[in-house]
Enzyme design. Structure first.
Site, PDB file in Angstrom:
ATOM      1  N   LYS A  52       0.822  -1.210   0.000  1.00 18.69           N
ATOM      2  CA  LYS A  52       0.000   0.000   0.000  1.00 18.69           C
ATOM      3  C   LYS A  52       0.858   1.263   0.000  1.00 18.69           C
ATOM      4  CE  LYS A  52      -3.470  -2.826   0.142  1.00 18.69           C
ATOM      5  NZ  LYS A  52      -2.889  -4.049   0.666  1.00 18.69           N
ATOM      6  N   TYR A 262     -11.119 -15.542   4.221  1.00 21.80           N
ATOM      7  CA  TYR A 262     -10.217 -14.413   4.441  1.00 21.80           C
ATOM      8  C   TYR A 262      -9.795 -14.320   5.909  1.00 21.80           C
ATOM      9  CZ  TYR A 262      -8.395  -9.686   4.675  1.00 21.80           C
ATOM     10  OH  TYR A 262      -7.587  -8.612   4.902  1.00 21.80           O
ATOM     11  N   TYR A 288      -2.089 -12.796   3.808  1.00 24.07           N
ATOM     12  CA  TYR A 288      -1.844 -12.675   2.362  1.00 24.07           C
ATOM     13  C   TYR A 288      -0.693 -13.568   1.866  1.00 24.07           C
ATOM     14  CZ  TYR A 288      -4.987  -8.662   2.302  1.00 24.07           C
ATOM     15  OH  TYR A 288      -6.093  -7.863   2.387  1.00 24.07           O
TER      16      TYR A 288
HETATM   17  C1  LIG Z   1      -3.599  -5.328   0.565  1.00 25.84           C
HETATM   18  C2  LIG Z   1      -2.619  -6.422   0.560  1.00 25.84           C
HETATM   19  C3  LIG Z   1      -2.495  -7.292  -0.547  1.00 25.84           C
HETATM   20  C4  LIG Z   1      -3.420  -7.253  -1.730  1.00 25.84           C
HETATM   21  O1  LIG Z   1      -3.265  -6.109  -2.513  1.00 25.84           O
HETATM   22  P1  LIG Z   1      -4.520  -5.534  -3.298  1.00 25.84           P
HETATM   23  O2  LIG Z   1      -3.992  -4.418  -4.086  1.00 25.84           O
HETATM   24  O3  LIG Z   1      -5.530  -5.131  -2.275  1.00 25.84           O
HETATM   25  O4  LIG Z   1      -5.052  -6.640  -4.153  1.00 25.84           O
HETATM   26  C5  LIG Z   1      -1.508  -8.255  -0.519  1.00 25.84           C
HETATM   27  N1  LIG Z   1      -0.698  -8.373   0.551  1.00 25.84           N
HETATM   28  C6  LIG Z   1      -0.784  -7.577   1.622  1.00 25.84           C
HETATM   29  C7  LIG Z   1       0.156  -7.803   2.748  1.00 25.84           C
HETATM   30  C8  LIG Z   1      -1.751  -6.569   1.672  1.00 25.84           C
HETATM   31  O5  LIG Z   1      -1.840  -5.792   2.754  1.00 25.84           O
END
Ligand SMILES: *Cc1c(COP(=O)(O)O)cnc(C)c1O
Length: 330
Positions: A52, A262, A288
């Site tokens: 992000k 999730y 993730y």
């Molecule tokens: C938000 C996030 C993702 C996914 O990215 P998106 O752009 O929302 O698809 C992957 N890994 C981590 C650690 C995240 O915080």
């Protein structure tokens, strides 16, 4: 593509870039048939790092251009995106307010939530994720009524501005590949709110067409992710008057690896996070990257890559979540 000039677009350069690409030597030895590398976007340099941060370089530049004094964004109480937004906003001197919904992890002040408390950001709690949008608008209206200038950042920073971070990312790895004298055949990563994938697909067209991008979902909602990717890319193309000509078959979203849902870890998830820590000294988060790695290892075992293919795996950050999932690792 003559209308698109990435370097001319507004950006607050607060990330430490390029992030390193490292060979995963012991994992590669163990899997034996392919070469695996890891792109360390957990090391972007703000608030424990993560994907992000890259999007926020462009989103916060846009907020500043619009004279915003407060950004508002949303996520679950464990959200990496919310922490990175709060930390990045602090870095550029904008206030941040967060709308957080419940997660099955509960209310314990740990991980990202603990860090948000240290940052003293204002938190608005809602029960359900479906209540967040309305609450964000209410917070924005209240701020505007108090004479402030709010700027709403959508979930995950995933829109036509946020994706610039991952367009720039592909430009960065194309350059690194050249310097390392290597061709990355595949890119594997965790997808969520679609912005990273939309940026990767656009960046691939512009800077590194030979790389195949495979996304692993970390929860339900594959069809929604695919339609979000298309929507974001369409808005991006309209804004810059370009046609990227991204084909449906290039949008690869694999949804066989998220387990029960999730944020819910499985035994395999815990084992995979431990395996990578023990082989490489790299900590993957349980929401993730751990799930994306389950997918990568399975795809290798299913021989879905040619022998000796070079695969780049994204570490997208999210490490603080480990400290909210402590009970699963004991
Ligand atoms: C938000 C996030 C993702 C996914 O990215 P998106 O752009 O929302 O698809 C992957 N890994 C981590 C650690 C995240 O915080």
């Amino acid at each position: 593509m003559k209308n698109f000039n990435l370097d001319s677009l507004p950006r607050e350069k607060f990330c430490t870039l390029p992030t390193p690409i490292q060979p995963m030597k012991r994992l590669t030895n163990q899997l034996s048939s392919v070469n695996i590398y890891i792109k360390r976007d957990d090391l972007t340099g703000i608030g424990f790092g993560g994907n992000k941060n890259r999007k926020l370089e462009y989103l916060l530049a846009d907020a500043l251009l619009q004279n915003a004094d407060t950004v508002i964004t949303e996520g679950a109480v464990t959200s990496n995106h919310c922490l990175q937004t709060a930390a990045s906003a602090a870095r550029v001197g904008i206030n941040c307010e967060l709308v957080l919904s419940d997660s099955h992890i509960g209310d314990r002040v740990a991980g990202n939530l603990l860090l948000q408390h240290i940052l003293d950001v204002k938190i608005h709690r809602v029960k359900d994720s479906s209540d967040r949008k309305t609450m964000m608008q209410k917070v924005a209206d209240d701020l505007a009524a108090a004479g402030k200038t709010p700027y709403i950042i959508p979930t995950g920073g995933s829109n036509k501005i946020g994706i610039l971070g991952y367009i720039n990312f592909v430009k960065e790895i194309a350059q690194q590949a050249k310097e390392m004298d290597i061709k990355f055949d595949y890119f594997v990563f965790a997808t969520g709110s679609a912005g990273t994938q939309a940026g990767l697909l656009a960046g691939k067209k512009l800077y590194y067409p030979e790389m195949v991008i495979k996304a692993i979902t970390v929860g339900d909602g594959k069809d929604e992710i695919i339609s979000s990717i298309k929507e974001i890319i369409k808005n991006f193309e309209e804004l810059h008057s370009i046609d990227l000509d991204i084909k449906d078959e290039e949008i690869i979203v694999l949804d066989g690896y998220f387990g029960e849902g999730y944020g819910i870890p499985s035994k395999e998830l815990i084992e995979t996070v431990k395996l990578i820590a023990k082989l490489e000294g790299v900590f993957l988060d349980p929401v993730y990257n751990g799930k994306a790695m389950i997918g990568l290892i399975d795809l290798v075992k299913q021989k879905r890559f040619e022998k000796d293919a070079n695969i780049l795996f994204l570490h997208s950050g999210g490490g603080p979540a480990i400290f909210a999932y402590d009970e699963y690792f004991q």
